[in-house]
Design an enzyme around this catalytic site. Structure first.
Site, mmCIF file in Angstrom:
data_model
loop_
_atom_site.group_PDB
_atom_site.id
_atom_site.type_symbol
_atom_site.label_atom_id
_atom_site.label_comp_id
_atom_site.label_asym_id
_atom_site.label_seq_id
_atom_site.Cartn_x
_atom_site.Cartn_y
_atom_site.Cartn_z
ATOM 1 N N LYS A 41 0.813 -1.202 0.000
ATOM 2 C CA LYS A 41 0.000 0.000 0.000
ATOM 3 C C LYS A 41 0.853 1.260 0.000
ATOM 4 O O LYS A 41 0.376 2.343 -0.235
ATOM 5 C CB LYS A 41 -0.879 0.010 1.278
ATOM 6 C CG LYS A 41 -1.679 -1.235 1.473
ATOM 7 C CD LYS A 41 -2.202 -1.300 2.950
ATOM 8 C CE LYS A 41 -2.446 -2.746 3.285
ATOM 9 N NZ LYS A 41 -2.635 -2.951 4.719
ATOM 10 N N GLU A 97 7.005 3.403 -6.758
ATOM 11 C CA GLU A 97 7.239 2.875 -5.404
ATOM 12 C C GLU A 97 7.463 4.005 -4.409
ATOM 13 O O GLU A 97 7.988 5.062 -4.767
ATOM 14 C CB GLU A 97 8.481 1.972 -5.419
ATOM 15 C CG GLU A 97 8.142 0.503 -5.572
ATOM 16 C CD GLU A 97 7.623 -0.136 -4.288
ATOM 17 O OE1 GLU A 97 7.044 0.574 -3.425
ATOM 18 O OE2 GLU A 97 7.784 -1.352 -4.142
ATOM 19 N N ASP A 98 7.113 3.740 -3.163
ATOM 20 C CA ASP A 98 7.401 4.701 -2.102
ATOM 21 C C ASP A 98 8.898 4.780 -1.827
ATOM 22 O O ASP A 98 9.478 5.857 -1.792
ATOM 23 C CB ASP A 98 6.628 4.337 -0.820
ATOM 24 C CG ASP A 98 6.732 2.844 -0.450
ATOM 25 O OD1 ASP A 98 7.396 2.080 -1.167
ATOM 26 O OD2 ASP A 98 6.126 2.463 0.569
ATOM 27 N N ASP A 101 14.821 0.169 -0.839
ATOM 28 C CA ASP A 101 15.753 -0.031 0.272
ATOM 29 C C ASP A 101 16.860 -0.960 -0.220
ATOM 30 O O ASP A 101 17.752 -0.521 -0.942
ATOM 31 C CB ASP A 101 14.926 -0.592 1.442
ATOM 32 C CG ASP A 101 15.697 -0.713 2.732
ATOM 33 O OD1 ASP A 101 16.588 0.099 2.982
ATOM 34 O OD2 ASP A 101 15.404 -1.635 3.514
ATOM 35 N N VAL A 151 11.881 5.649 8.087
ATOM 36 C CA VAL A 151 10.987 6.782 7.838
ATOM 37 C C VAL A 151 9.524 6.339 7.814
ATOM 38 O O VAL A 151 9.214 5.205 7.453
ATOM 39 C CB VAL A 151 11.356 7.498 6.513
ATOM 40 C CG1 VAL A 151 12.680 8.229 6.648
ATOM 41 C CG2 VAL A 151 11.401 6.543 5.338
ATOM 42 N N ASP A 157 4.680 3.218 6.439
ATOM 43 C CA ASP A 157 4.096 2.828 7.726
ATOM 44 C C ASP A 157 5.108 2.219 8.671
ATOM 45 O O ASP A 157 6.203 1.824 8.280
ATOM 46 C CB ASP A 157 3.005 1.780 7.483
ATOM 47 C CG ASP A 157 3.599 0.420 7.090
ATOM 48 O OD1 ASP A 157 4.402 0.389 6.131
ATOM 49 O OD2 ASP A 157 3.281 -0.583 7.743
ATOM 50 N N ARG A 163 0.623 6.098 7.894
ATOM 51 C CA ARG A 163 0.678 6.348 6.449
ATOM 52 C C ARG A 163 0.051 7.703 6.112
ATOM 53 O O ARG A 163 0.339 8.291 5.076
ATOM 54 C CB ARG A 163 -0.098 5.260 5.689
ATOM 55 C CG ARG A 163 0.481 3.849 5.813
ATOM 56 C CD ARG A 163 -0.244 2.913 4.835
ATOM 57 N NE ARG A 163 -0.036 1.511 5.113
ATOM 58 C CZ ARG A 163 1.009 0.795 4.700
ATOM 59 N NH1 ARG A 163 1.958 1.361 3.985
ATOM 60 N NH2 ARG A 163 1.111 -0.489 4.992
HETATM 61 P P1 IMP Z 1 13.510 -3.661 -0.259
HETATM 62 O O1 IMP Z 1 13.960 -2.579 -1.208
HETATM 63 O O2 IMP Z 1 13.248 -4.967 -0.933
HETATM 64 O O3 IMP Z 1 14.499 -3.840 0.870
HETATM 65 O O4 IMP Z 1 12.140 -3.280 0.456
HETATM 66 C C1 IMP Z 1 11.492 -2.093 0.246
HETATM 67 C C2 IMP Z 1 10.238 -2.075 1.073
HETATM 68 O O5 IMP Z 1 10.570 -2.076 2.467
HETATM 69 C C3 IMP Z 1 9.438 -0.803 0.837
HETATM 70 O O6 IMP Z 1 8.489 -0.964 -0.175
HETATM 71 C C4 IMP Z 1 8.826 -0.557 2.193
HETATM 72 O O7 IMP Z 1 7.582 -1.245 2.291
HETATM 73 C C5 IMP Z 1 9.776 -1.157 3.183
HETATM 74 N N1 IMP Z 1 10.658 -0.122 3.775
HETATM 75 C C6 IMP Z 1 11.984 0.022 3.572
HETATM 76 N N2 IMP Z 1 12.476 1.046 4.289
HETATM 77 C C7 IMP Z 1 11.430 1.570 4.967
HETATM 78 C C8 IMP Z 1 11.301 2.680 5.884
HETATM 79 O O8 IMP Z 1 12.249 3.397 6.240
HETATM 80 N N3 IMP Z 1 10.040 2.911 6.368
HETATM 81 C C9 IMP Z 1 8.966 2.157 6.010
HETATM 82 N N4 IMP Z 1 9.053 1.122 5.158
HETATM 83 C C10 IMP Z 1 10.273 0.823 4.638
HETATM 84 MG MG MG Z 2 6.175 -0.828 0.224
#
Ligand code: IMP
Ligand code: MG
Length: 191
Positions: A41, A97-98, A101, A151, A157, A163
């Protein structure tokens, strides 16, 4: 008492940056009709603002995934809970994407979407935690290069909360907030 969280990107900074991203996308996709794909979401708040800054015919579609543990544990593999109901063949797909990471989740999703034969496939992420990247991943449009902080807000979230905060806040002690999600509750009330 130290602050539990502080504003990292305020709503006005976000608004300006989203406007710039929309302008860049409008220019780059001129004459085409992009398909914006958002993963529920976290990315929905960003998508809602971004799409209104893109002056082109476009479509929005959603996917929902569930992770097996953390991205590292699962190597990014996810289960698709809700799939797209659009044929991506020869379409210009922009994954919105938000936050990126480690990049593991997104690179897995990109491989799934690439297999469906789109004409193009790019990523637009509001936040790019580039220092955390494990797998190389080209983020064509990035809003902010985000420091390695946890964050929340503007779609992001902790335990499904916060959110709806209009700003993006860096949380001082993410573990404490995960244990007690009420720790940030006062931030939901305007001063
Ligand atoms: P990754 O890039 O596969 O490690 O995962 C990314 C996902 O991890 C994002 O879509 C978020 O849902 C979650 N995420 C990573 N960092 C944060 C943060 O600082 N706050 C909230 N969600 C995060
Ligand atoms: Mg996400």
């Amino acid at each position: 008492m130290t602050e539990v969280a502080s504003v990292l990107y305020g709503r006005e900074d976000i608004r300006r940056r989203v406007e710039e991203l929309g302008r860049a996308i409008t220019g780059d996709y001129a004459g085409r009709e992009p398909v914006l794909v958002s993963v529920l979401k976290g990315g929905t708040v960003f998508l809602a603002d971004l799409m209104r800054e893109i002056q082109l015919p476009l479509e929005i579609h959603f996917m929902a995934i569930s992770r097996y543990g953390t991205a590292e544990e699962s190597l990014g593999r996810v289960q698709i809970l809700l799939d797209l109901d659009v044929d991506l063949t020869e379409r210009d797909v922009l994954l919105v994407e938000d936050i990126v990471d480690t990049g593991l989740t997104l690179s897995y999703l990109l491989s799934v979407l690439r297999a469906r034969g789109p004409a193009s496939l790019e990523v637009c992420a509001l936040l790019d935690k580039s220092v955390r990247r494990i797998t190389p991943l080209p983020v064509r449009y990035a809003g902010f290069d985000c420091p390695d902080r946890f964050v929340v807000g503007y779609g992001l979230d902790v335990a499904e909360r916060y959110r709806n905060l209009p700003d993006i806040l860096a949380v001082e002690d993410p573990r404490a907030v995960r244990d007690d999600p009420d720790l940030l509750a006062s931030l939901l009330i305007a001063p």
